[in-house]
Scaffold this active site. Sequence first.
Site, PDB file in Angstrom:
ATOM      1  N   GLU A 164      62.472 -21.835  67.181  1.00 37.82           N
ATOM      2  CA  GLU A 164      63.833 -21.582  67.678  1.00 37.82           C
ATOM      3  C   GLU A 164      64.700 -22.776  67.274  1.00 37.82           C
ATOM      4  O   GLU A 164      64.430 -23.908  67.674  1.00 37.82           O
ATOM      5  CB  GLU A 164      63.836 -21.437  69.196  1.00 37.82           C
ATOM      6  CG  GLU A 164      65.222 -21.137  69.730  1.00 37.82           C
ATOM      7  CD  GLU A 164      65.287 -21.092  71.261  1.00 37.82           C
ATOM      8  OE1 GLU A 164      64.863 -22.063  71.904  1.00 37.82           O
ATOM      9  OE2 GLU A 164      65.761 -20.082  71.796  1.00 37.82           O
ATOM     10  N   GLU A 210      63.474 -17.556  82.315  1.00 35.73           N
ATOM     11  CA  GLU A 210      64.145 -16.944  81.154  1.00 35.73           C
ATOM     12  C   GLU A 210      64.169 -18.011  80.064  1.00 35.73           C
ATOM     13  O   GLU A 210      64.907 -18.989  80.163  1.00 35.73           O
ATOM     14  CB  GLU A 210      65.561 -16.497  81.536  1.00 35.73           C
ATOM     15  CG  GLU A 210      65.533 -15.431  82.630  1.00 35.73           C
ATOM     16  CD  GLU A 210      66.892 -14.831  82.988  1.00 35.73           C
ATOM     17  OE1 GLU A 210      66.910 -13.830  83.702  1.00 35.73           O
ATOM     18  OE2 GLU A 210      67.930 -15.363  82.562  1.00 35.73           O
ATOM     19  N   CYS A 265      70.501 -17.399  73.461  1.00 40.42           N
ATOM     20  CA  CYS A 265      69.047 -17.193  73.416  1.00 40.42           C
ATOM     21  C   CYS A 265      68.699 -15.869  72.761  1.00 40.42           C
ATOM     22  O   CYS A 265      67.612 -15.693  72.242  1.00 40.42           O
ATOM     23  CB  CYS A 265      68.474 -17.255  74.825  1.00 40.42           C
ATOM     24  SG  CYS A 265      69.172 -15.999  75.908  1.00 40.42           S
ATOM     25  N   LYS A 285      70.880 -27.104  89.739  1.00 42.35           N
ATOM     26  CA  LYS A 285      70.870 -28.269  88.853  1.00 42.35           C
ATOM     27  C   LYS A 285      71.409 -27.785  87.516  1.00 42.35           C
ATOM     28  O   LYS A 285      70.688 -27.207  86.717  1.00 42.35           O
ATOM     29  CB  LYS A 285      69.442 -28.801  88.707  1.00 42.35           C
ATOM     30  CG  LYS A 285      69.353 -30.304  88.486  1.00 42.35           C
ATOM     31  CD  LYS A 285      70.018 -30.795  87.220  1.00 42.35           C
ATOM     32  CE  LYS A 285      69.146 -30.617  85.997  1.00 42.35           C
ATOM     33  NZ  LYS A 285      69.872 -30.925  84.746  1.00 42.35           N
TER      34      LYS A 285
HETATM   35  P1  NAD Z   1      66.293 -27.178  78.482  1.00 37.22           P
HETATM   36  O1  NAD Z   1      65.019 -26.522  78.828  1.00 37.22           O
HETATM   37  O2  NAD Z   1      66.268 -28.426  77.684  1.00 37.22           O
HETATM   38  O3  NAD Z   1      67.110 -27.558  79.807  1.00 37.22           O
HETATM   39  C1  NAD Z   1      67.438 -26.583  80.768  1.00 37.22           C
HETATM   40  C2  NAD Z   1      67.579 -27.247  82.115  1.00 37.22           C
HETATM   41  O4  NAD Z   1      66.315 -27.740  82.534  1.00 37.22           O
HETATM   42  C3  NAD Z   1      68.523 -28.433  82.124  1.00 37.22           C
HETATM   43  O5  NAD Z   1      69.272 -28.389  83.326  1.00 37.22           O
HETATM   44  C4  NAD Z   1      67.584 -29.626  82.115  1.00 37.22           C
HETATM   45  O6  NAD Z   1      68.118 -30.786  82.695  1.00 37.22           O
HETATM   46  C5  NAD Z   1      66.447 -29.091  82.958  1.00 37.22           C
HETATM   47  N1  NAD Z   1      65.145 -29.738  82.740  1.00 37.22           N
HETATM   48  C6  NAD Z   1      64.653 -30.247  81.597  1.00 37.22           C
HETATM   49  N2  NAD Z   1      63.406 -30.712  81.786  1.00 37.22           N
HETATM   50  C7  NAD Z   1      63.091 -30.485  83.088  1.00 37.22           C
HETATM   51  C8  NAD Z   1      61.935 -30.735  83.896  1.00 37.22           C
HETATM   52  N3  NAD Z   1      60.849 -31.302  83.402  1.00 37.22           N
HETATM   53  N4  NAD Z   1      61.973 -30.358  85.198  1.00 37.22           N
HETATM   54  C9  NAD Z   1      63.072 -29.755  85.716  1.00 37.22           C
HETATM   55  N5  NAD Z   1      64.190 -29.505  85.006  1.00 37.22           N
HETATM   56  C10 NAD Z   1      64.205 -29.849  83.696  1.00 37.22           C
HETATM   57  O7  NAD Z   1      67.175 -26.056  77.775  1.00 37.22           O
HETATM   58  P2  NAD Z   1      68.627 -26.218  77.142  1.00 37.22           P
HETATM   59  O8  NAD Z   1      68.500 -27.051  75.915  1.00 37.22           O
HETATM   60  O9  NAD Z   1      69.577 -26.619  78.209  1.00 37.22           O
HETATM   61  O10 NAD Z   1      68.991 -24.705  76.730  1.00 37.22           O
HETATM   62  C11 NAD Z   1      68.630 -24.130  75.525  1.00 37.22           C
HETATM   63  C12 NAD Z   1      67.370 -23.317  75.675  1.00 37.22           C
HETATM   64  O11 NAD Z   1      67.552 -22.356  76.703  1.00 37.22           O
HETATM   65  C13 NAD Z   1      66.986 -22.520  74.451  1.00 37.22           C
HETATM   66  O12 NAD Z   1      65.604 -22.601  74.283  1.00 37.22           O
HETATM   67  C14 NAD Z   1      67.381 -21.104  74.804  1.00 37.22           C
HETATM   68  O13 NAD Z   1      66.686 -20.099  74.131  1.00 37.22           O
HETATM   69  C15 NAD Z   1      67.093 -21.089  76.259  1.00 37.22           C
HETATM   70  N6  NAD Z   1      67.854 -20.023  76.930  1.00 37.22           N
HETATM   71  C16 NAD Z   1      67.183 -18.893  77.338  1.00 37.22           C
HETATM   72  C17 NAD Z   1      67.889 -17.857  77.946  1.00 37.22           C
HETATM   73  C18 NAD Z   1      67.207 -16.578  78.398  1.00 37.22           C
HETATM   74  O14 NAD Z   1      67.842 -15.802  79.099  1.00 37.22           O
HETATM   75  N7  NAD Z   1      65.970 -16.332  78.022  1.00 37.22           N
HETATM   76  C19 NAD Z   1      69.258 -17.988  78.140  1.00 37.22           C
HETATM   77  C20 NAD Z   1      69.898 -19.147  77.704  1.00 37.22           C
HETATM   78  C21 NAD Z   1      69.185 -20.171  77.101  1.00 37.22           C
HETATM   79  O1  6OD Z   2      73.884 -11.644  79.946  1.00 39.01           O
HETATM   80  C1  6OD Z   2      73.070 -12.175  80.696  1.00 39.01           C
HETATM   81  O2  6OD Z   2      72.930 -11.820  81.873  1.00 39.01           O
HETATM   82  C2  6OD Z   2      72.218 -13.256  80.192  1.00 39.01           C
HETATM   83  N1  6OD Z   2      71.287 -13.731  81.044  1.00 39.01           N
HETATM   84  C3  6OD Z   2      72.412 -13.730  78.942  1.00 39.01           C
HETATM   85  C4  6OD Z   2      71.649 -14.748  78.358  1.00 39.01           C
HETATM   86  C5  6OD Z   2      72.061 -15.311  77.202  1.00 39.01           C
HETATM   87  C6  6OD Z   2      71.330 -16.361  76.581  1.00 39.01           C
HETATM   88  O3  6OD Z   2      71.820 -17.260  75.963  1.00 39.01           O
END
Ligand code: NAD
Ligand code: 6OD
Length: 484
Positions: free
Chosen positions: A388, A253, A287, A177
């Site tokens: 964040e 993550e 992130c 998804k």
């Molecule tokens: P988000 O949590 O809003 O959405 C991520 C995904 O989850 C989307 O596909 C969304 O449609 C889906 N989703 C939302 N609510 C849901 C639910 N209740 N059930 C199932 N699916 C659901 O995140 P975003 O805004 O797309 O991305 C930004 C965030 O992601 C930031 O907080 C960032 O730090 C984090 N992030 C973390 C990492 C990591 O490796 N730790 C990497 C990239 C991004």
């Molecule tokens: O480099 C990667 O494998 C990874 N998971 C990066 C995540 C970046 C977050 O925005």
Amino acid sequence: MTKILNFIDGQFTAGSGGTFANHFPTTGEVFAEVSAAGKDDVDAAVGAARAALKGPWGRMSVAERVGLLRKLADGINARFDEFLAAEIRDTGKPRSIASHIDIPRGAANFNVFADQILTASTETFEMATPDGGGALNYALRGPRGVIGVVCPWNLPLLLMTWKVAPALACGNTVVVKPSEETPATATLLGEVMNAVGIPRGVYNVVHGFGPGAAGEFLTSHPGVDGITFTGETRTGEAIMKAAANGVRPVSLELGGKNAGIIFDDADLDKTLEGIGRACFANTGQVCLGTERLYVQRGIYERICEGLAEKARSYRMGDPFDDAVTMGTVISAEHRAKVLGYYDKARAGGAEILAGGGAPEMQGYEGGYWVEPTVWTGLEEDHPVVTDEIFGPCTHIRPFDTEEEGVALANNSPYGLATTIWTTNLGTAHRVASQIEVGITWVNCWFLRDLRTPFGGSKSSGIGREGGLHSLEFYSELRNVCIKL
Ligand code: NAD
Ligand code: 6OD
């Protein structure tokens, strides 16, 4: 207008969940219509994934799977420009970033996990038995089953294949998804899957939103055996609750509020180059990015001036122009959130060293632009310093002693990443060992060896992926004990 369809059982299909618009963040224009999956489509995708586990995919040797993973990497590279254009249109990120990070890593993930699964071993134990004989234990590595993969929008292809590649390497099938903001490259990958001969049902894509839509339909589906998620911490909590039904394993993550720590003895030029990327790369939508910066007093003024200058040096504009170095944020909604924090910083009395608002972009008035921004002067409990923001911004605060720097960095419910800048090896080792995060970079940032454990501590996640750690999540070990 481009139409983006679901990919279920090897076929592109319109979903029963209606359609939604996909915007080009640079202009705000709608350029594609996305077909949303309904509950029945998610059912069909999970069913196809289940059937594929029992079909040719489930009977394939590791060597055959590895051959297909390598073809997937080649297949992405062969259509590099199409993936690049699709990612740029979905995200508004400049070609200079997508062509160096997103698309090459999207392909590399398949090769890396092909290598991993070829060389992964399992444990064996010989034992003595009470009758004076012996027994041999060995573990077999099998797939977990159908994996639900829920992805964010900031590095769409990279973060999706980071999970799909090891899942397939271990013999699982997947239902992906993608974020509703960035549906294109996951869909395009479906074409590559078919072209290289991945059996139908192994890779499925369902589009739509999260709550009450495709995301929730997938994560609450009883036919899903494990869920891997990247996104916000609050969404991670919802997904963990959904996964509790049926006791399904999760890999999460999540978000961060990452600190950078710069010591007096740091190399100024290299630090500014590295920390500049950590704060502003991908318009701050990484992130692992640095939104809190702690600088030892002796170098504080020079870092403040240097980082403000860096912030002002970005060139914004058409992301397809190679000279452009910063794009927009992902959406109007996210822009409003980031600018809301810019307002809070001003209202809280922050000193604004650079940026602080929205730039005027002639010819791109409908785009989701925000200025790279550097502040000082806020208290540690101000929302700009605790939350964040996920924008191109950072708050700088001076510190005097190593203990103080470590304590400030650790003062967060998040624990994803840190970047430490020093030329003293002792300082680097001491500080790295005390920082409560999953990933610490010293004199660098986002330098990735894909065999290493990747994940967050505290509210930044559960579990580690990368190298063998991914194989641990995407496979189930079954012990066999043979009485000899
Ligand atoms: P988000 O949590 O809003 O959405 C991520 C995904 O989850 C989307 O596909 C969304 O449609 C889906 N989703 C939302 N609510 C849901 C639910 N209740 N059930 C199932 N699916 C659901 O995140 P975003 O805004 O797309 O991305 C930004 C965030 O992601 C930031 O907080 C960032 O730090 C984090 N992030 C973390 C990492 C990591 O490796 N730790 C990497 C990239 C991004
Ligand atoms: O480099 C990667 O494998 C990874 N998971 C990066 C995540 C970046 C977050 O925005």
